[in-house]
Enzyme design. Structure first.
Site, PDB file in Angstrom:
ATOM      1  N   GLY A 219      54.769 -35.023  75.603  1.00  0.00           N
ATOM      2  CA  GLY A 219      54.792 -34.929  74.144  1.00  0.00           C
ATOM      3  C   GLY A 219      56.199 -34.755  73.619  1.00  0.00           C
ATOM      4  N   ASP A 220      56.408 -33.704  72.828  1.00  0.00           N
ATOM      5  CA  ASP A 220      57.750 -33.433  72.283  1.00  0.00           C
ATOM      6  C   ASP A 220      58.387 -32.235  72.974  1.00  0.00           C
ATOM      7  OD1 ASP A 220      56.049 -31.547  71.258  1.00  0.00           O
ATOM      8  OD2 ASP A 220      56.832 -31.617  69.206  1.00  0.00           O
ATOM      9  N   GLU A 221      58.046 -32.015  74.234  1.00  0.00           N
ATOM     10  CA  GLU A 221      58.609 -30.911  75.015  1.00  0.00           C
ATOM     11  C   GLU A 221      59.604 -31.446  76.030  1.00  0.00           C
ATOM     12  OE1 GLU A 221      55.350 -28.772  76.716  1.00  0.00           O
ATOM     13  OE2 GLU A 221      54.915 -27.700  74.854  1.00  0.00           O
TER      14      GLU A 221
END
Length: 314
Positions: A219-221
């Site tokens: 994801g956005d990690e």
């Protein structure tokens, strides 16, 4: 029933010599003593290593070894020859006269010729196969969108870092979650969201510049792995500067997009394993996020053996 002509040993020997000399596969005959010396090689062997026979005649075969002649791998192969008399398709790195490494597959047989014991090696250039394997391995461990390590690749880097850590250094892990990304992805569409993630991955790589390793965990990690001397532990300001660089406005066409981040930084003298370090950094990231604000950072140094906090939390 017709049979073919009988071939004498002399004729067979001539045929085998022609095969040896003109084969596109490299052959090497060497002595069995240590150090082992060249007895004869064929033209394919000379081409493989960029040599002339006059350069290697009478020389030890260690001339083209990429590792030490008494390396464990070679000692195992020599033991195999001494006890069984052969080995097959062993992966061996050899060295071209230019210095570059030639990956090979070697099969060898120990026999007696003219009263002398010799080793006969068949050497296959394995460069293309190894290059394909490395490309497949690299692709399997690289995030296709951002071109940084994916989770599997990053966890492999982390596991190796823990295994090889020096007693005088600590390992740090910065766990990053982007703030505001979901709104961009929902409102602007996945294509824009993907562009933002690519830019963040690029900015991370530029900010680290060889002083760490970057991964996208999903994801956005994102995460950053770094080593630091025990005598020079990182300060909060280092990560504030990093966050500022990552969170610069992103211009895409006519749109100017703003993102923030929550970052948990765990610095550990003695992480038990990769999950230990990942979980500590992940927990710190959630602590930072709970504090609110577009940019929030929590940094903790866990010192062995009781994991006492020896750094301020920002």
């Amino acid at each position: 029933m017709k049979t073919g002509p009988t071939i004498s040993r002399e004729l067979l020997a001539e045929a085998m010599y022609a095969l040896f000399e003109f084969s596109p596969v490299a052959f090497c005959i060497s002595t069995t003593d240590e150090p082992s010396y060249y007895v004869r090689v064929n033209s394919a062997y000379l081409r493989l290593f960029g040599r002339e026979w006059s350069e290697i005649e009478g020389q030890p075969i260690s001339l083209h070894m990429a590792s030490s002649p008494d390396s464990p791998a070679r000692m195992r192969r020599m033991h195999q020859l001494a006890t069984v008399g052969f080995y097959e398709l062993e992966e061996v790195d050899l060295r071209h006269t230019s210095g570059h490494i030639v990956p090979t597959l070697i099969s060898a047989h120990r026999c007696v010729v003219g009263g002398a014991s010799v080793d006969i090696e068949i050497i296959v250039d394995n460069t293309d196969r190894k290059a394909l394997e490395n490309a497949i391995r690299q692709a399997a461990h690289t995030d296709s969108l951002t071109q940084v390590a994916n989770r599997a690749g990053f966890e492999g880097l982390l596991a190796r870092a823990i295994e090889t850590k020096s007693p005088t250094e600590a390992i740090g892990l910065a766990y990053i979650d982007l703030n505001g990304f979901k709104a961009i992805n929902d409102q602007q569409g996945h294509a824009v969201g993907d562009a933002v993630l690519r830019i963040v991955g690029q900015r991370l790589g530029e900010a680290i510049r060889g002083n760490g390793q970057v991964g996208r965990l999903g994801g956005d990690e994102f995460a950053i792995l770094f080593h630091v001397p025990d005598s020079d532990l990182p300060k909060q300001e280092r990560f504030e500067d990093l966050a500022e660089a990552l969170c610069q406005p992103i211009v895409l066409g006519d749109s100017v997009l703003n993102i923030g981040l929550s970052m948990g930084v765990a610095v550990m003298d003695a992480p038990r394993n990769l999950d230990h370090l990942l979980n500590q950094a992940d927990d710190l990231m959630y602590e930072a996020k709970a504090g609110g604000g577009p940019i929030a950072i929590r940094l903790v140094h866990f010192s062995a053996p009781d994991e006492t906090n020896t750094a301020d939390r920002g």
